[in-house]
Design an enzyme around this catalytic site. Structure first.
Site, short mmCIF file in Angstrom:
data_model
loop_
_atom_site.label_atom_id
_atom_site.label_comp_id
_atom_site.label_asym_id
_atom_site.label_seq_id
_atom_site.Cartn_x
_atom_site.Cartn_y
_atom_site.Cartn_z
N ASP A 1 0.88 -1.17 0.00
CA ASP A 1 0.00 0.00 0.00
C ASP A 1 0.91 1.22 0.00
OD1 ASP A 1 -1.75 2.07 0.44
OD2 ASP A 1 -2.37 1.43 2.45
N ASP B 1 -13.09 4.78 1.29
CA ASP B 1 -11.63 4.75 1.49
C ASP B 1 -11.09 6.18 1.50
OD1 ASP B 1 -8.94 4.29 1.57
OD2 ASP B 1 -8.82 3.22 -0.33
N GLU C 1 -7.40 0.64 -4.52
CA GLU C 1 -7.37 0.56 -3.06
C GLU C 1 -8.68 0.08 -2.44
OE1 GLU C 1 -5.89 4.40 -1.98
OE2 GLU C 1 -3.88 3.97 -2.72
N LYS D 1 3.13 11.63 -3.32
CA LYS D 1 2.22 10.77 -4.08
C LYS D 1 1.21 11.61 -4.86
CE LYS D 1 -1.35 7.21 -3.50
NZ LYS D 1 -1.97 6.24 -2.57
#
Length: 569
Positions: free
Chosen positions: A6, A168, A145, A68
């Protein structure tokens, strides 16, 4: 051995599927969470994780975080004398996780399944695969995800038929996926999301609130005035945000121009500050439900994933929107990594996972730019022609036919976009290709455009000139901001020359970085106390006696915990 990773905005994790279950892998500090922070130490060696995060305040010019969010772009971050792209910074995090896995498993690791936000673009997905390549990993499978979270919950073993929604909310991205289980198949019905909405935005809201409340009256109007001050504010905001998860009030305090600025905030004020963010959470939920042709009442379960779902105000919002409490029986920080491990087990054909079948969808619409006739013999460019609609089950292949619009036109310029807007200027440009065509009267030349979208979320476009049968293929690799194969080789060589801080010394480096930060943040006797105890620990390090070093490290950690409480992840 295939591992599941992850790769998060705030923290990253690694797990493995073995002995019939997903198993989290600890890092050199014994933690499951590795902060997604990269820095250089005083010798120029690379630090990754908590040791790097501790230096965000004291050495902001040598430390990078939240990169990211810039995956798939050509943004660069300068650390010391060298520029790093987001893929390279992510690669250093992935390499650290790879080393942790190899140490834990006792064998080399060459392949990984990496999770990405469901709403990541083609360019962002390619950048993630490149980051894995730069880290020395083969990445043949990316998994969304929320899909990974669903796998981790083992919902494939629940009722024979059920519908559920995965909510999420991570550090930097927000994803919604609606899944349906029937006849042993777990199928994603719809996905939606926001790549710039996450826990980091709640932190920024607290920083802005602090500046408005006590900063401006004291001459602090720009949170980015100095990197060190900004990172100090971020740390205080992060601690306040976490405190508000279990308390009604929290305090933020920073030193600015020799004066201490303090601010008390309560839960109600935090909710007012973050109301715009809470509103942004609603829209993707509504879109996903519309696309799945479902109502909230049709869902059997709501599953939470991502560390930001720990916030009571987020959980209250979810409960209010769906009229029920969400499932919270797996650590939301770890659930996506565990799902990645399940997918790694599926990929390695583990016998215990033979009965799991998973399908996914393309979360956004893919198409090309076309010109539309607005008057006789008058065309206007810039319109979007969808070829693959969002939430189509993948892998998928679809085609559309376009025609020339000018007499004796000699070429057709095909520009590929991703998005939902009618005009391409509001969508994301992915790539382009110029196709030669026979010079004939307008409308007589047709070109069939076929899009193929695979399970990793990567797109291939094929154009066929009907008059000649000539085919032109465009694998969307030349995205703005995505490295070419030649550039990847060059970056591999450059990264290979970087020296990684020794893994076995990371606990000591992390503690010293924390002590240095606290020394700069404190005053008077407390400051001198930290200084003398740090010097004592450094003297023990010189002995190279592991037993004495371990005892001294624990003693210094307890002292620092007394000053600021236990360090958080």
């Amino acid at each position: 051995m295939i591992i599941g990773i992850d790769l998060g905005t705030t923290n990253s994790l690694v797990a493995v599927w073995r002995d019939g279950r997903a198993e989290m892998i600890p890092n050199a500090l014994g933690h499951h969470l590795t902060p997604s922070v990269v820095g250089l130490d005083d010798n120029g060696d690379v630090l990754v994780g908590l040791a790097a995060r501790e230096r965000l305040i004291t050495h902001p010019h040598l430390t990078a975080a939240v990169f990211k969010r810039y995956m798939g772009s050509d943004r660069v971050t300068r650390l010391g004398r060298r520029d790093f792209r987001p893929e390279e910074l992510s690669a250093l995090v992935l390499k650290s996780l790879k080393l942790d896995a190899e140490r834990y498993l006792g064998e080399p690791v060459e392949e990984a399944v990496i999770t990405v936000p469901a709403y990541f673009s083609d360019a962002q997905r390619k950048a993630t695969k490149i980051a894995g390549q730069l880290a020395g990993l083969r990445v043949e499978r990316l998994v969304n995800e929320p899909t990974a979270a669903a796998l981790a919950y083992g919902l494939h073993q629940s009722e024979p038929e059920s519908r559920f929604l995965v909510f999420d909310l991570g550090g930097g991205t927000f994803d919604i996926s609606i899944l349906e289980l029937f006849e042993g198949v777990m199928e994603v019905r719809a996905s939606a999301g926001d790549n710039f909405l996450g826990g980091e935005d709640f932190t920024e809201a607290l920083i802005d609130g602090f500046i408005d409340a006590v900063g401006r009256p004291r001459g602090l109007s720009d949170k980015a005035a100095t990197p060190a001050l900004y990172q100090a504010l971020r740390k205080q905001a992060e601690q306040a945000k976490r405190a508000l998860s279990s308390n009604q009030e929290a305090e933020m305090q920073v030193l600015h121009d020799g004066q201490t600025l303090s601010w008390q905030i309560n839960d109600a004020a935090f909710q007012r500050l973050t109301e715009p963010l809470l509103k942004r959470l609603r829209e993707p939920i509504e879109r996903a439900l519309r696309d799945a042709r479902l109502k909230a009442i049709d869902l059997d379960q709501i599953v939470l994933a991502g560390g930001a779902t720990r916030k009571p105000l987020v959980r209250k919002l979810v409960a209010k929107l769906f009229g029920r409490m969400p499932a919270m029986n797996i650590n939301p920080d770890e659930v996506v990594a565990m799902g990645a491990a399940v997918m790694a087990g599926l990929k390695s054909r583990d016998e215990s996972l033979n009965e799991v079948v998973m399908t996914d969808v393309c979360p956004y619409t893919l198409g090309v730019e076309v010109s539309e006739q607005i008057a006789p013999n008058r065309f206007q460019a810039g319109f979007f022609l969808p070829i693959i609609e969002r939430n189509s089950v993948v892998p998928i292949s679809r085609e559309q036919t376009v025609n020339t619009i000018q007499d004796r036109q000699q070429a057709l310029h095909v520009r590929v976009f991703q998005g939902e807007s009618r005009q391409v200027k509001d969508n994301i440009f992915l790539g382009e290709l110029t196709i030669p065509v026979p010079p004939k009267p307008a409308g007589e030349i047709s070109v069939t455009i076929r899009f193929t979208y695979d399970v990793n979320g990567l797109l291939e476009a094929e154009m066929t000139v009907e008059d000649t049968g000539e085919k032109h293929r465009l694998v969307i690799e030349e995205n703005p901001g995505v490295l070419t194969p030649e550039e990847i080789e060059q970056r591999l060589r450059e990264l290979a020359r970087l020296k990684i801080h020794p893994r076995e010394h990371l606990p000591n480096a992390t503690l010293l970085a924390r002590a240095d930060r606290l020394y700069q943040q404190t005053l008077g006797e407390e400051r001198q106390w930290i200084s003398s105890e740090t010097a004592r620990f450094q003297a023990v390090l010189e002995t190279q006696d592991e037993e004495r070093i371990s005892a001294a490290r624990q003693a210094l950690k307890q002292l620092l915990d007394e000053v600021e409480g236990e360090s958080w992840l």
